[in-house]
Design a protein around this motif. Sequence first.
Motif, PDB file in Angstrom:
ATOM      1  N   ARG A  38       0.841  -1.200   0.000  1.00 43.68           N
ATOM      2  CA  ARG A  38       0.000   0.000   0.000  1.00 43.68           C
ATOM      3  C   ARG A  38       0.878   1.253   0.000  1.00 43.68           C
ATOM      4  N   PRO A  53      -8.252   2.653  -2.858  1.00 48.56           N
ATOM      5  CA  PRO A  53      -9.048   2.634  -1.633  1.00 48.56           C
ATOM      6  C   PRO A  53      -8.322   3.341  -0.494  1.00 48.56           C
ATOM      7  N   ASP A  54      -9.100   3.983   0.350  1.00 48.14           N
ATOM      8  CA  ASP A  54      -8.575   4.676   1.526  1.00 48.14           C
ATOM      9  C   ASP A  54      -7.632   5.809   1.153  1.00 48.14           C
ATOM     10  N   LYS A  59      -7.338  10.903  -7.119  1.00 54.14           N
ATOM     11  CA  LYS A  59      -8.308   9.886  -7.540  1.00 54.14           C
ATOM     12  C   LYS A  59      -8.217   9.753  -9.056  1.00 54.14           C
ATOM     13  N   ALA A  65     -10.366   1.700 -11.180  1.00 45.74           N
ATOM     14  CA  ALA A  65     -10.276   1.818  -9.723  1.00 45.74           C
ATOM     15  C   ALA A  65      -9.753   0.492  -9.176  1.00 45.74           C
ATOM     16  N   ASP A  67     -10.329  -0.726  -6.051  1.00 42.45           N
ATOM     17  CA  ASP A  67     -11.209  -1.385  -5.080  1.00 42.45           C
ATOM     18  C   ASP A  67     -11.589  -2.776  -5.587  1.00 42.45           C
ATOM     19  N   GLY A  68     -11.528  -3.754  -4.732  1.00 43.75           N
ATOM     20  CA  GLY A  68     -11.944  -5.104  -5.096  1.00 43.75           C
ATOM     21  C   GLY A  68     -11.011  -5.832  -6.039  1.00 43.75           C
ATOM     22  N   LEU A 122      -7.267  -6.622  -1.627  1.00 43.50           N
ATOM     23  CA  LEU A 122      -8.398  -5.707  -1.756  1.00 43.50           C
ATOM     24  C   LEU A 122      -9.634  -6.467  -2.231  1.00 43.50           C
ATOM     25  N   HIS A 123     -10.635  -6.510  -1.369  1.00 48.42           N
ATOM     26  CA  HIS A 123     -11.872  -7.231  -1.693  1.00 48.42           C
ATOM     27  C   HIS A 123     -13.062  -6.296  -1.564  1.00 48.42           C
ATOM     28  N   GLU A 124     -14.100  -6.580  -2.329  1.00 43.55           N
ATOM     29  CA  GLU A 124     -15.334  -5.781  -2.262  1.00 43.55           C
ATOM     30  C   GLU A 124     -15.880  -5.855  -0.851  1.00 43.55           C
ATOM     31  N   GLN A 125     -16.344  -4.737  -0.403  1.00 46.46           N
ATOM     32  CA  GLN A 125     -16.902  -4.649   0.965  1.00 46.46           C
ATOM     33  C   GLN A 125     -18.308  -5.158   1.020  1.00 46.46           C
TER      34      GLN A 125
END
Length: 125
Positions: A38, A53-54, A59, A65, A67-68, A122-125
């Motif tokens: 990270r 993410p975070d 951006k 992206a 994320d996930g 990184l996994h989907e929330q």
Amino acid sequence: MAREEVMIAAVGTLLLGACHPAEIAPHDAGAAAIARGRDAARRLGCGACHAMPDSAWPKGRVGPALDGFGDRAMIAGQLPNDPVRLAAFVRDAPALVPGTAMPAIPMRDEDARDIAAWLQSLHEQ
């Protein structure tokens, strides 16, 4: 068998193989490698092209992206998402996917491995 029949059989085999989703390599990196990854992604400027993410800023919107990412079976829609290929891709994407918009990024092998560990965590929330 005639050449045309061989080609038809080969294409059929390829199409049938496409019906099965690619497997995602299991994530087995430690927390320290994930944290280093990270930090390396931030330090190397991945956020200039990717929403991370975070991370409130930057951006990036040039690349997808992140994320996930650990839930994705494929890298750049072309390579199985496993730690070794992912580390190679983040370091020199054009060598693996010619024509990709992602540039080669100078980094140490350890950074590439750690970024791959972070991405696969990184996994989907």
